[in-house]
Design an enzyme around this catalytic site. Structure first.
Site, PDB file in Angstrom:
ATOM      1  N   HIS A  76       3.102  -7.122   4.428  1.00 18.45           N
ATOM      2  CA  HIS A  76       1.710  -6.776   4.683  1.00 18.45           C
ATOM      3  C   HIS A  76       1.281  -7.165   6.089  1.00 18.45           C
ATOM      4  O   HIS A  76       2.023  -7.807   6.835  1.00 18.45           O
ATOM      5  CB  HIS A  76       0.793  -7.484   3.676  1.00 18.45           C
ATOM      6  CG  HIS A  76       0.959  -7.002   2.287  1.00 18.45           C
ATOM      7  ND1 HIS A  76       0.259  -5.946   1.782  1.00 18.45           N
ATOM      8  CD2 HIS A  76       1.776  -7.435   1.288  1.00 18.45           C
ATOM      9  CE1 HIS A  76       0.634  -5.729   0.529  1.00 18.45           C
ATOM     10  NE2 HIS A  76       1.558  -6.619   0.210  1.00 18.45           N
ATOM     11  N   HIS A 127       0.823  -1.211   0.000  1.00 16.69           N
ATOM     12  CA  HIS A 127       0.000   0.000   0.000  1.00 16.69           C
ATOM     13  C   HIS A 127       0.859   1.265   0.000  1.00 16.69           C
ATOM     14  O   HIS A 127       2.055   1.215  -0.283  1.00 16.69           O
ATOM     15  CB  HIS A 127      -0.991  -0.041   1.153  1.00 16.69           C
ATOM     16  CG  HIS A 127      -1.653  -1.370   1.279  1.00 16.69           C
ATOM     17  ND1 HIS A 127      -2.580  -1.832   0.374  1.00 16.69           N
ATOM     18  CD2 HIS A 127      -1.487  -2.372   2.182  1.00 16.69           C
ATOM     19  CE1 HIS A 127      -2.960  -3.045   0.713  1.00 16.69           C
ATOM     20  NE2 HIS A 127      -2.305  -3.405   1.808  1.00 16.69           N
ATOM     21  N   GLU A 143       1.986 -11.852   5.293  1.00 22.60           N
ATOM     22  CA  GLU A 143       0.982 -11.238   6.163  1.00 22.60           C
ATOM     23  C   GLU A 143       1.465 -11.474   7.591  1.00 22.60           C
ATOM     24  O   GLU A 143       1.355 -12.566   8.135  1.00 22.60           O
ATOM     25  CB  GLU A 143      -0.390 -11.885   5.936  1.00 22.60           C
ATOM     26  CG  GLU A 143      -0.925 -11.770   4.516  1.00 22.60           C
ATOM     27  CD  GLU A 143      -1.490 -10.393   4.212  1.00 22.60           C
ATOM     28  OE1 GLU A 143      -1.427  -9.501   5.087  1.00 22.60           O
ATOM     29  OE2 GLU A 143      -1.994 -10.194   3.092  1.00 22.60           O
ATOM     30  N   GLU A 171      -2.028  -0.088   8.159  1.00 24.19           N
ATOM     31  CA  GLU A 171      -1.167  -1.104   7.574  1.00 24.19           C
ATOM     32  C   GLU A 171      -0.045  -0.460   6.765  1.00 24.19           C
ATOM     33  O   GLU A 171       1.099  -0.926   6.785  1.00 24.19           O
ATOM     34  CB  GLU A 171      -1.979  -2.047   6.679  1.00 24.19           C
ATOM     35  CG  GLU A 171      -1.145  -3.151   6.057  1.00 24.19           C
ATOM     36  CD  GLU A 171      -1.903  -3.979   5.042  1.00 24.19           C
ATOM     37  OE1 GLU A 171      -1.284  -4.887   4.450  1.00 24.19           O
ATOM     38  OE2 GLU A 171      -3.101  -3.721   4.825  1.00 24.19           O
TER      39      GLU A 171
END
Length: 320
Positions: free
Chosen positions: A202, A110, A284, A147
């Site tokens: 992430h 992101h 993740e 995040e």
């Protein structure tokens, strides 16, 4: 949710043989860390989110700017550091280090200002057999720790560790652009660098009670600009190495809601993997929507352990 290009639901693959988390995870240190996790996290849910939760995007209303409730933790500067792989003109070359000559691309998931550019990040891009949106905003903890802030922090820490090992390190973004880059460009950055390994950092945005980390591996995808034939094998090995070392360093267990307890998941719908021509995985690091995991993710000390686990996994893969 995390850097999913479509809403993530629990994916269990009946009939798929359970892959044991990398050998590194089974050393005494890893087992001890895992037992600590189990002793403090309580019973695992062992099942998917409720139907009401699973179908509801978890990121649409998540604030990106940390709120007052967010732990006060210094965030590393977005300005790329010179790192130990540079020195003053005329200085003697540093001695060879384990990853000297290796090229690693870190892909921080992101972008902190994606939220300000909905038109741009929602624009479809080709990811091989199909198309997906350019990027997403990412998720956040209930207290507002984004995040996008987490991924940059861990990526900066990881970059420092890898440079200390002698690697040449590139970030796909460093909060130095208004949005993105789009998923197809993220893949091209690693490809153009001819990276020996690419890791996309992430954190997930699943339902409360879903805990632990998982590593996403590329599926065999052929279509359009995508052909992962050459990277499926080495990417799996990279993912296994990272999973084992991440468990050992952080004390976190593999996710209790995806990957059948292996800490590994295979996906064919992520453009950053589909379009890669070099070994690449997504990590993740935990679930930002679970209070237990969020307490870890918002702690600088734990983020340093996460970066160390990633670095150790990458090193093990490249020095095999």
């Amino acid at each position: 949710m995390s850097y999913d290009e479509s809403p993530q639901s629990v994916r269990r693959r009946p009939g798929r043989s359970t892959l044991t988390v990398a050998v590194a995870a089974l050393v005494p240190g890893a087992l001890a860390g895992w037992l600590v996790y189990q002793g403090t996290s309580g019973p695992e849910s062992g099942g998917p989110p409720s139907a009401a939760t699973a179908g509801t995007p978890s990121v649409a209303t998540a604030p990106v700017t940390p709120s007052a409730a967010t732990p006060s933790v210094a965030t590393p500067s977005a300005t790329p550091s010179t790192g130990p792989d540079s020195g003053p003109p005329g200085a003697p070359a540093p001695p060879d280090r384990p990853l000297t000559g290796k090229v690693i691309v870190i892909d921080p998931g992101h972008n902190p200002t994606n939220r300000d550019h909905p038109t741009e990040i929602n624009k479809p891009v080709n990811i091989g057999p199909t198309s997906k949106e350019c990027d997403t905003t990412g998720t956040a903890t209930n207290s507002g720790y984004a995040e996008a802030s987490f991924t940059l922090d861990v990526s900066h820490r990881l970059r420092t560790l890898l440079r200390e090992l002698g690697a040449k390190v590139t970030l796909t973004q460093d909060a130095d652009r208004p949005f993105g880059p789009c998923v197809d460009e993220r893949a091209r950055i690693g490809n153009k660098a001819k990276a020996d390994a690419v890791v996309s950092v992430h954190a997930d945005g699943s339902a409360s009670g879903n805990r632990g980390f998982h590593v996403i591996l590329p599926a065999l995808v052929k279509g359009g600009a995508a052909d992962t034939t050459a990277i499926v094998g080495p990417s799996r090995e990279l993912g296994e190495r990272i999973a084992g070392n991440f468990a050992r360093e952080t004390g976190s267990a593999p996710a209790n809601y995806i990957g059948d307890g292996t800490g590994l998941d295979v996906r064919e719908d992520l453009g950053g993997l589909n379009l890669s021509t070099v070994p690449k995985v997504f990590v993740e690091c935990g679930n930002m929507r679970d209070s237990h995991d969020a307490a870890l993710l918002t702690t600088a000390e734990w983020r340093q352990k996460a970066a160390q686990g990633l670095a150790d996994g990458i090193k093990g893969f490249l020095m095999k």
